[in-house]
Write an enzyme that holds these catalytic residues in place. Structure first.
Site, PDB file in Angstrom:
ATOM      1  N   CYS A  73       0.871  -1.171   0.000  1.00  0.00           N
ATOM      2  CA  CYS A  73       0.000   0.000   0.000  1.00  0.00           C
ATOM      3  C   CYS A  73       0.912   1.227   0.000  1.00  0.00           C
ATOM      4  O   CYS A  73       1.710   1.403   0.939  1.00  0.00           O
ATOM      5  CB  CYS A  73      -0.867  -0.020   1.255  1.00  0.00           C
ATOM      6  SG  CYS A  73      -1.806   1.485   1.525  1.00  0.00           S
ATOM      7  N   CYS A 184       0.371   4.012  -6.156  1.00  0.00           N
ATOM      8  CA  CYS A 184      -0.660   3.363  -5.348  1.00  0.00           C
ATOM      9  C   CYS A 184      -0.852   1.982  -5.956  1.00  0.00           C
ATOM     10  O   CYS A 184      -0.949   1.850  -7.178  1.00  0.00           O
ATOM     11  CB  CYS A 184      -1.952   4.164  -5.423  1.00  0.00           C
ATOM     12  SG  CYS A 184      -3.396   3.294  -4.767  1.00  0.00           S
ATOM     13  N   HIS A 186      -3.272   0.105  -6.144  1.00  0.00           N
ATOM     14  CA  HIS A 186      -4.514  -0.100  -6.900  1.00  0.00           C
ATOM     15  C   HIS A 186      -4.334   0.256  -8.385  1.00  0.00           C
ATOM     16  O   HIS A 186      -5.058  -0.250  -9.238  1.00  0.00           O
ATOM     17  CB  HIS A 186      -5.636   0.790  -6.352  1.00  0.00           C
ATOM     18  CG  HIS A 186      -6.330   0.253  -5.132  1.00  0.00           C
ATOM     19  ND1 HIS A 186      -5.729   0.202  -3.897  1.00  0.00           N
ATOM     20  CD2 HIS A 186      -7.578  -0.255  -4.963  1.00  0.00           C
ATOM     21  CE1 HIS A 186      -6.602  -0.292  -3.018  1.00  0.00           C
ATOM     22  NE2 HIS A 186      -7.722  -0.582  -3.650  1.00  0.00           N
TER      23      HIS A 186
END
Ligand code: DGL
Length: 269
Positions: A73, A184, A186
């Site tokens: 993360c 990030c 994601h």
């Protein structure tokens, strides 16, 4: 040899971008993944809250006697890891160092873009570390807070995703960067849309993939590899609904994860 597991966590699905690569680089390893889906996103929270969540996530993974913890993360790696890394008796690695190392090697024109959550961009960690390698690098950063909800809801390649990508990345693209750090974990799930917008000449750095390469080198050096096993290698834990994680996580990992995901109460840790 060290047959203990690798613990990996993120606020949600994003850390699976690191897990997927760890599975490829280190196929014998056992992995315990925690996605804090009940508290996602981290990137818009205060530093105190990110610290509190990060400590709890590590305490949960510690219950499995892991040999290393990967903070998959960008937000927790930049806003919490520097403060907490000496609080635990287990090695903890984040995604920033490996991504910066890859970016400074990839760039030809010395112009690097960094995109991440608001927490990550506010921390200034990526920029600080790039400049520590080479003070002449030009760094252009941009927070992209709407990317995480798009990913968590499976909008990887939709028209609305394309519009938001353009809105966020226009300025960085106009600066002529040749390397873009997806700061990030994601964001690699949006890599196709981001790559199409930035153009073929721009190298995208996947921070999750880079930390997997780093782990492989570390395990070689410190003889931390696991022996091959016939036992179940992968377990996933979430703090909210199991079914959507199974569905989207399975698509992304390109393997069935149904039945391997459990829900836990992270507030207890
Ligand atoms: N995937 C995370 C990151 O790398 C967290 C995103 C979020 O929860 O806001 O920053």
């Amino acid at each position: 040899m060290n047959n203990k597991s690798i613990g990996v966590f993120d606020s949600g699905l994003g850390g699976l971008t690191a897990v997927k690569q760890i599975m490829q680089e280190l196929p014998n390893e056992n992995i315990i993944y925690f996605g804090d889906t009940g508290r996602v996103p981290y990137g818009t929270r205060s530093r105190d809250t990110i610290l509190k969540y990060t400590r709890g996530d590590i305490r949960f993974l510690r219950t499995f006697d892991v040999k290393i913890i990967v903070i998959a993360c960008g937000t927790a790696s930049s806003a919490a890891l520097p403060m907490i890394k000496n609080e635990f008796d287990v090695p903890i690695v984040g995604v920033i160092d490996a991504a910066v190392y890859a970016a400074v090697r990839a760039t030809r024109n010395g112009k690097i873009g960094v995109i991440g959550t608001s927490g990550t961009i506010k921390s200034g960690e990526y920029e600080k570390q790039i400049k520590a390698y080479d003070g002449n690098m030009e760094v252009y950063s941009k927070a992209c807070p709407m990317f995480v909800p798009l990913v968590e809801n499976g909008y990887f390649d939709s028209p609305v995703t394309k519009l938001i990508v353009e809105e966020y990345l226009e300025e960085i693209r106009s600066k002529g960067v040749d390397t873009l750090i997806l700061g990030c974990t994601h964001y690699p799930l949006l890599a196709k849309t981001i790559g199409e917008y930035m153009g073929g000449g721009v190298t995208l750095i996947n921070s999750g993939a880079e930390v997997a390469k780093y782990l492989k080198k570390k395990f070689d050096r410190e003889m931390m590899h696991s022996a091959a096993t016939d036992e179940e290698q992968y377990r996933y834990y979430v703090s909210d609904d199991i079914s959507s994680f199974e569905e989207l996580g399975g698509i992304f990992l390109e393997r069935e994860i149904n039945g391997q995901v459990s829900k836990i109460d992270i507030e207890k840790y």
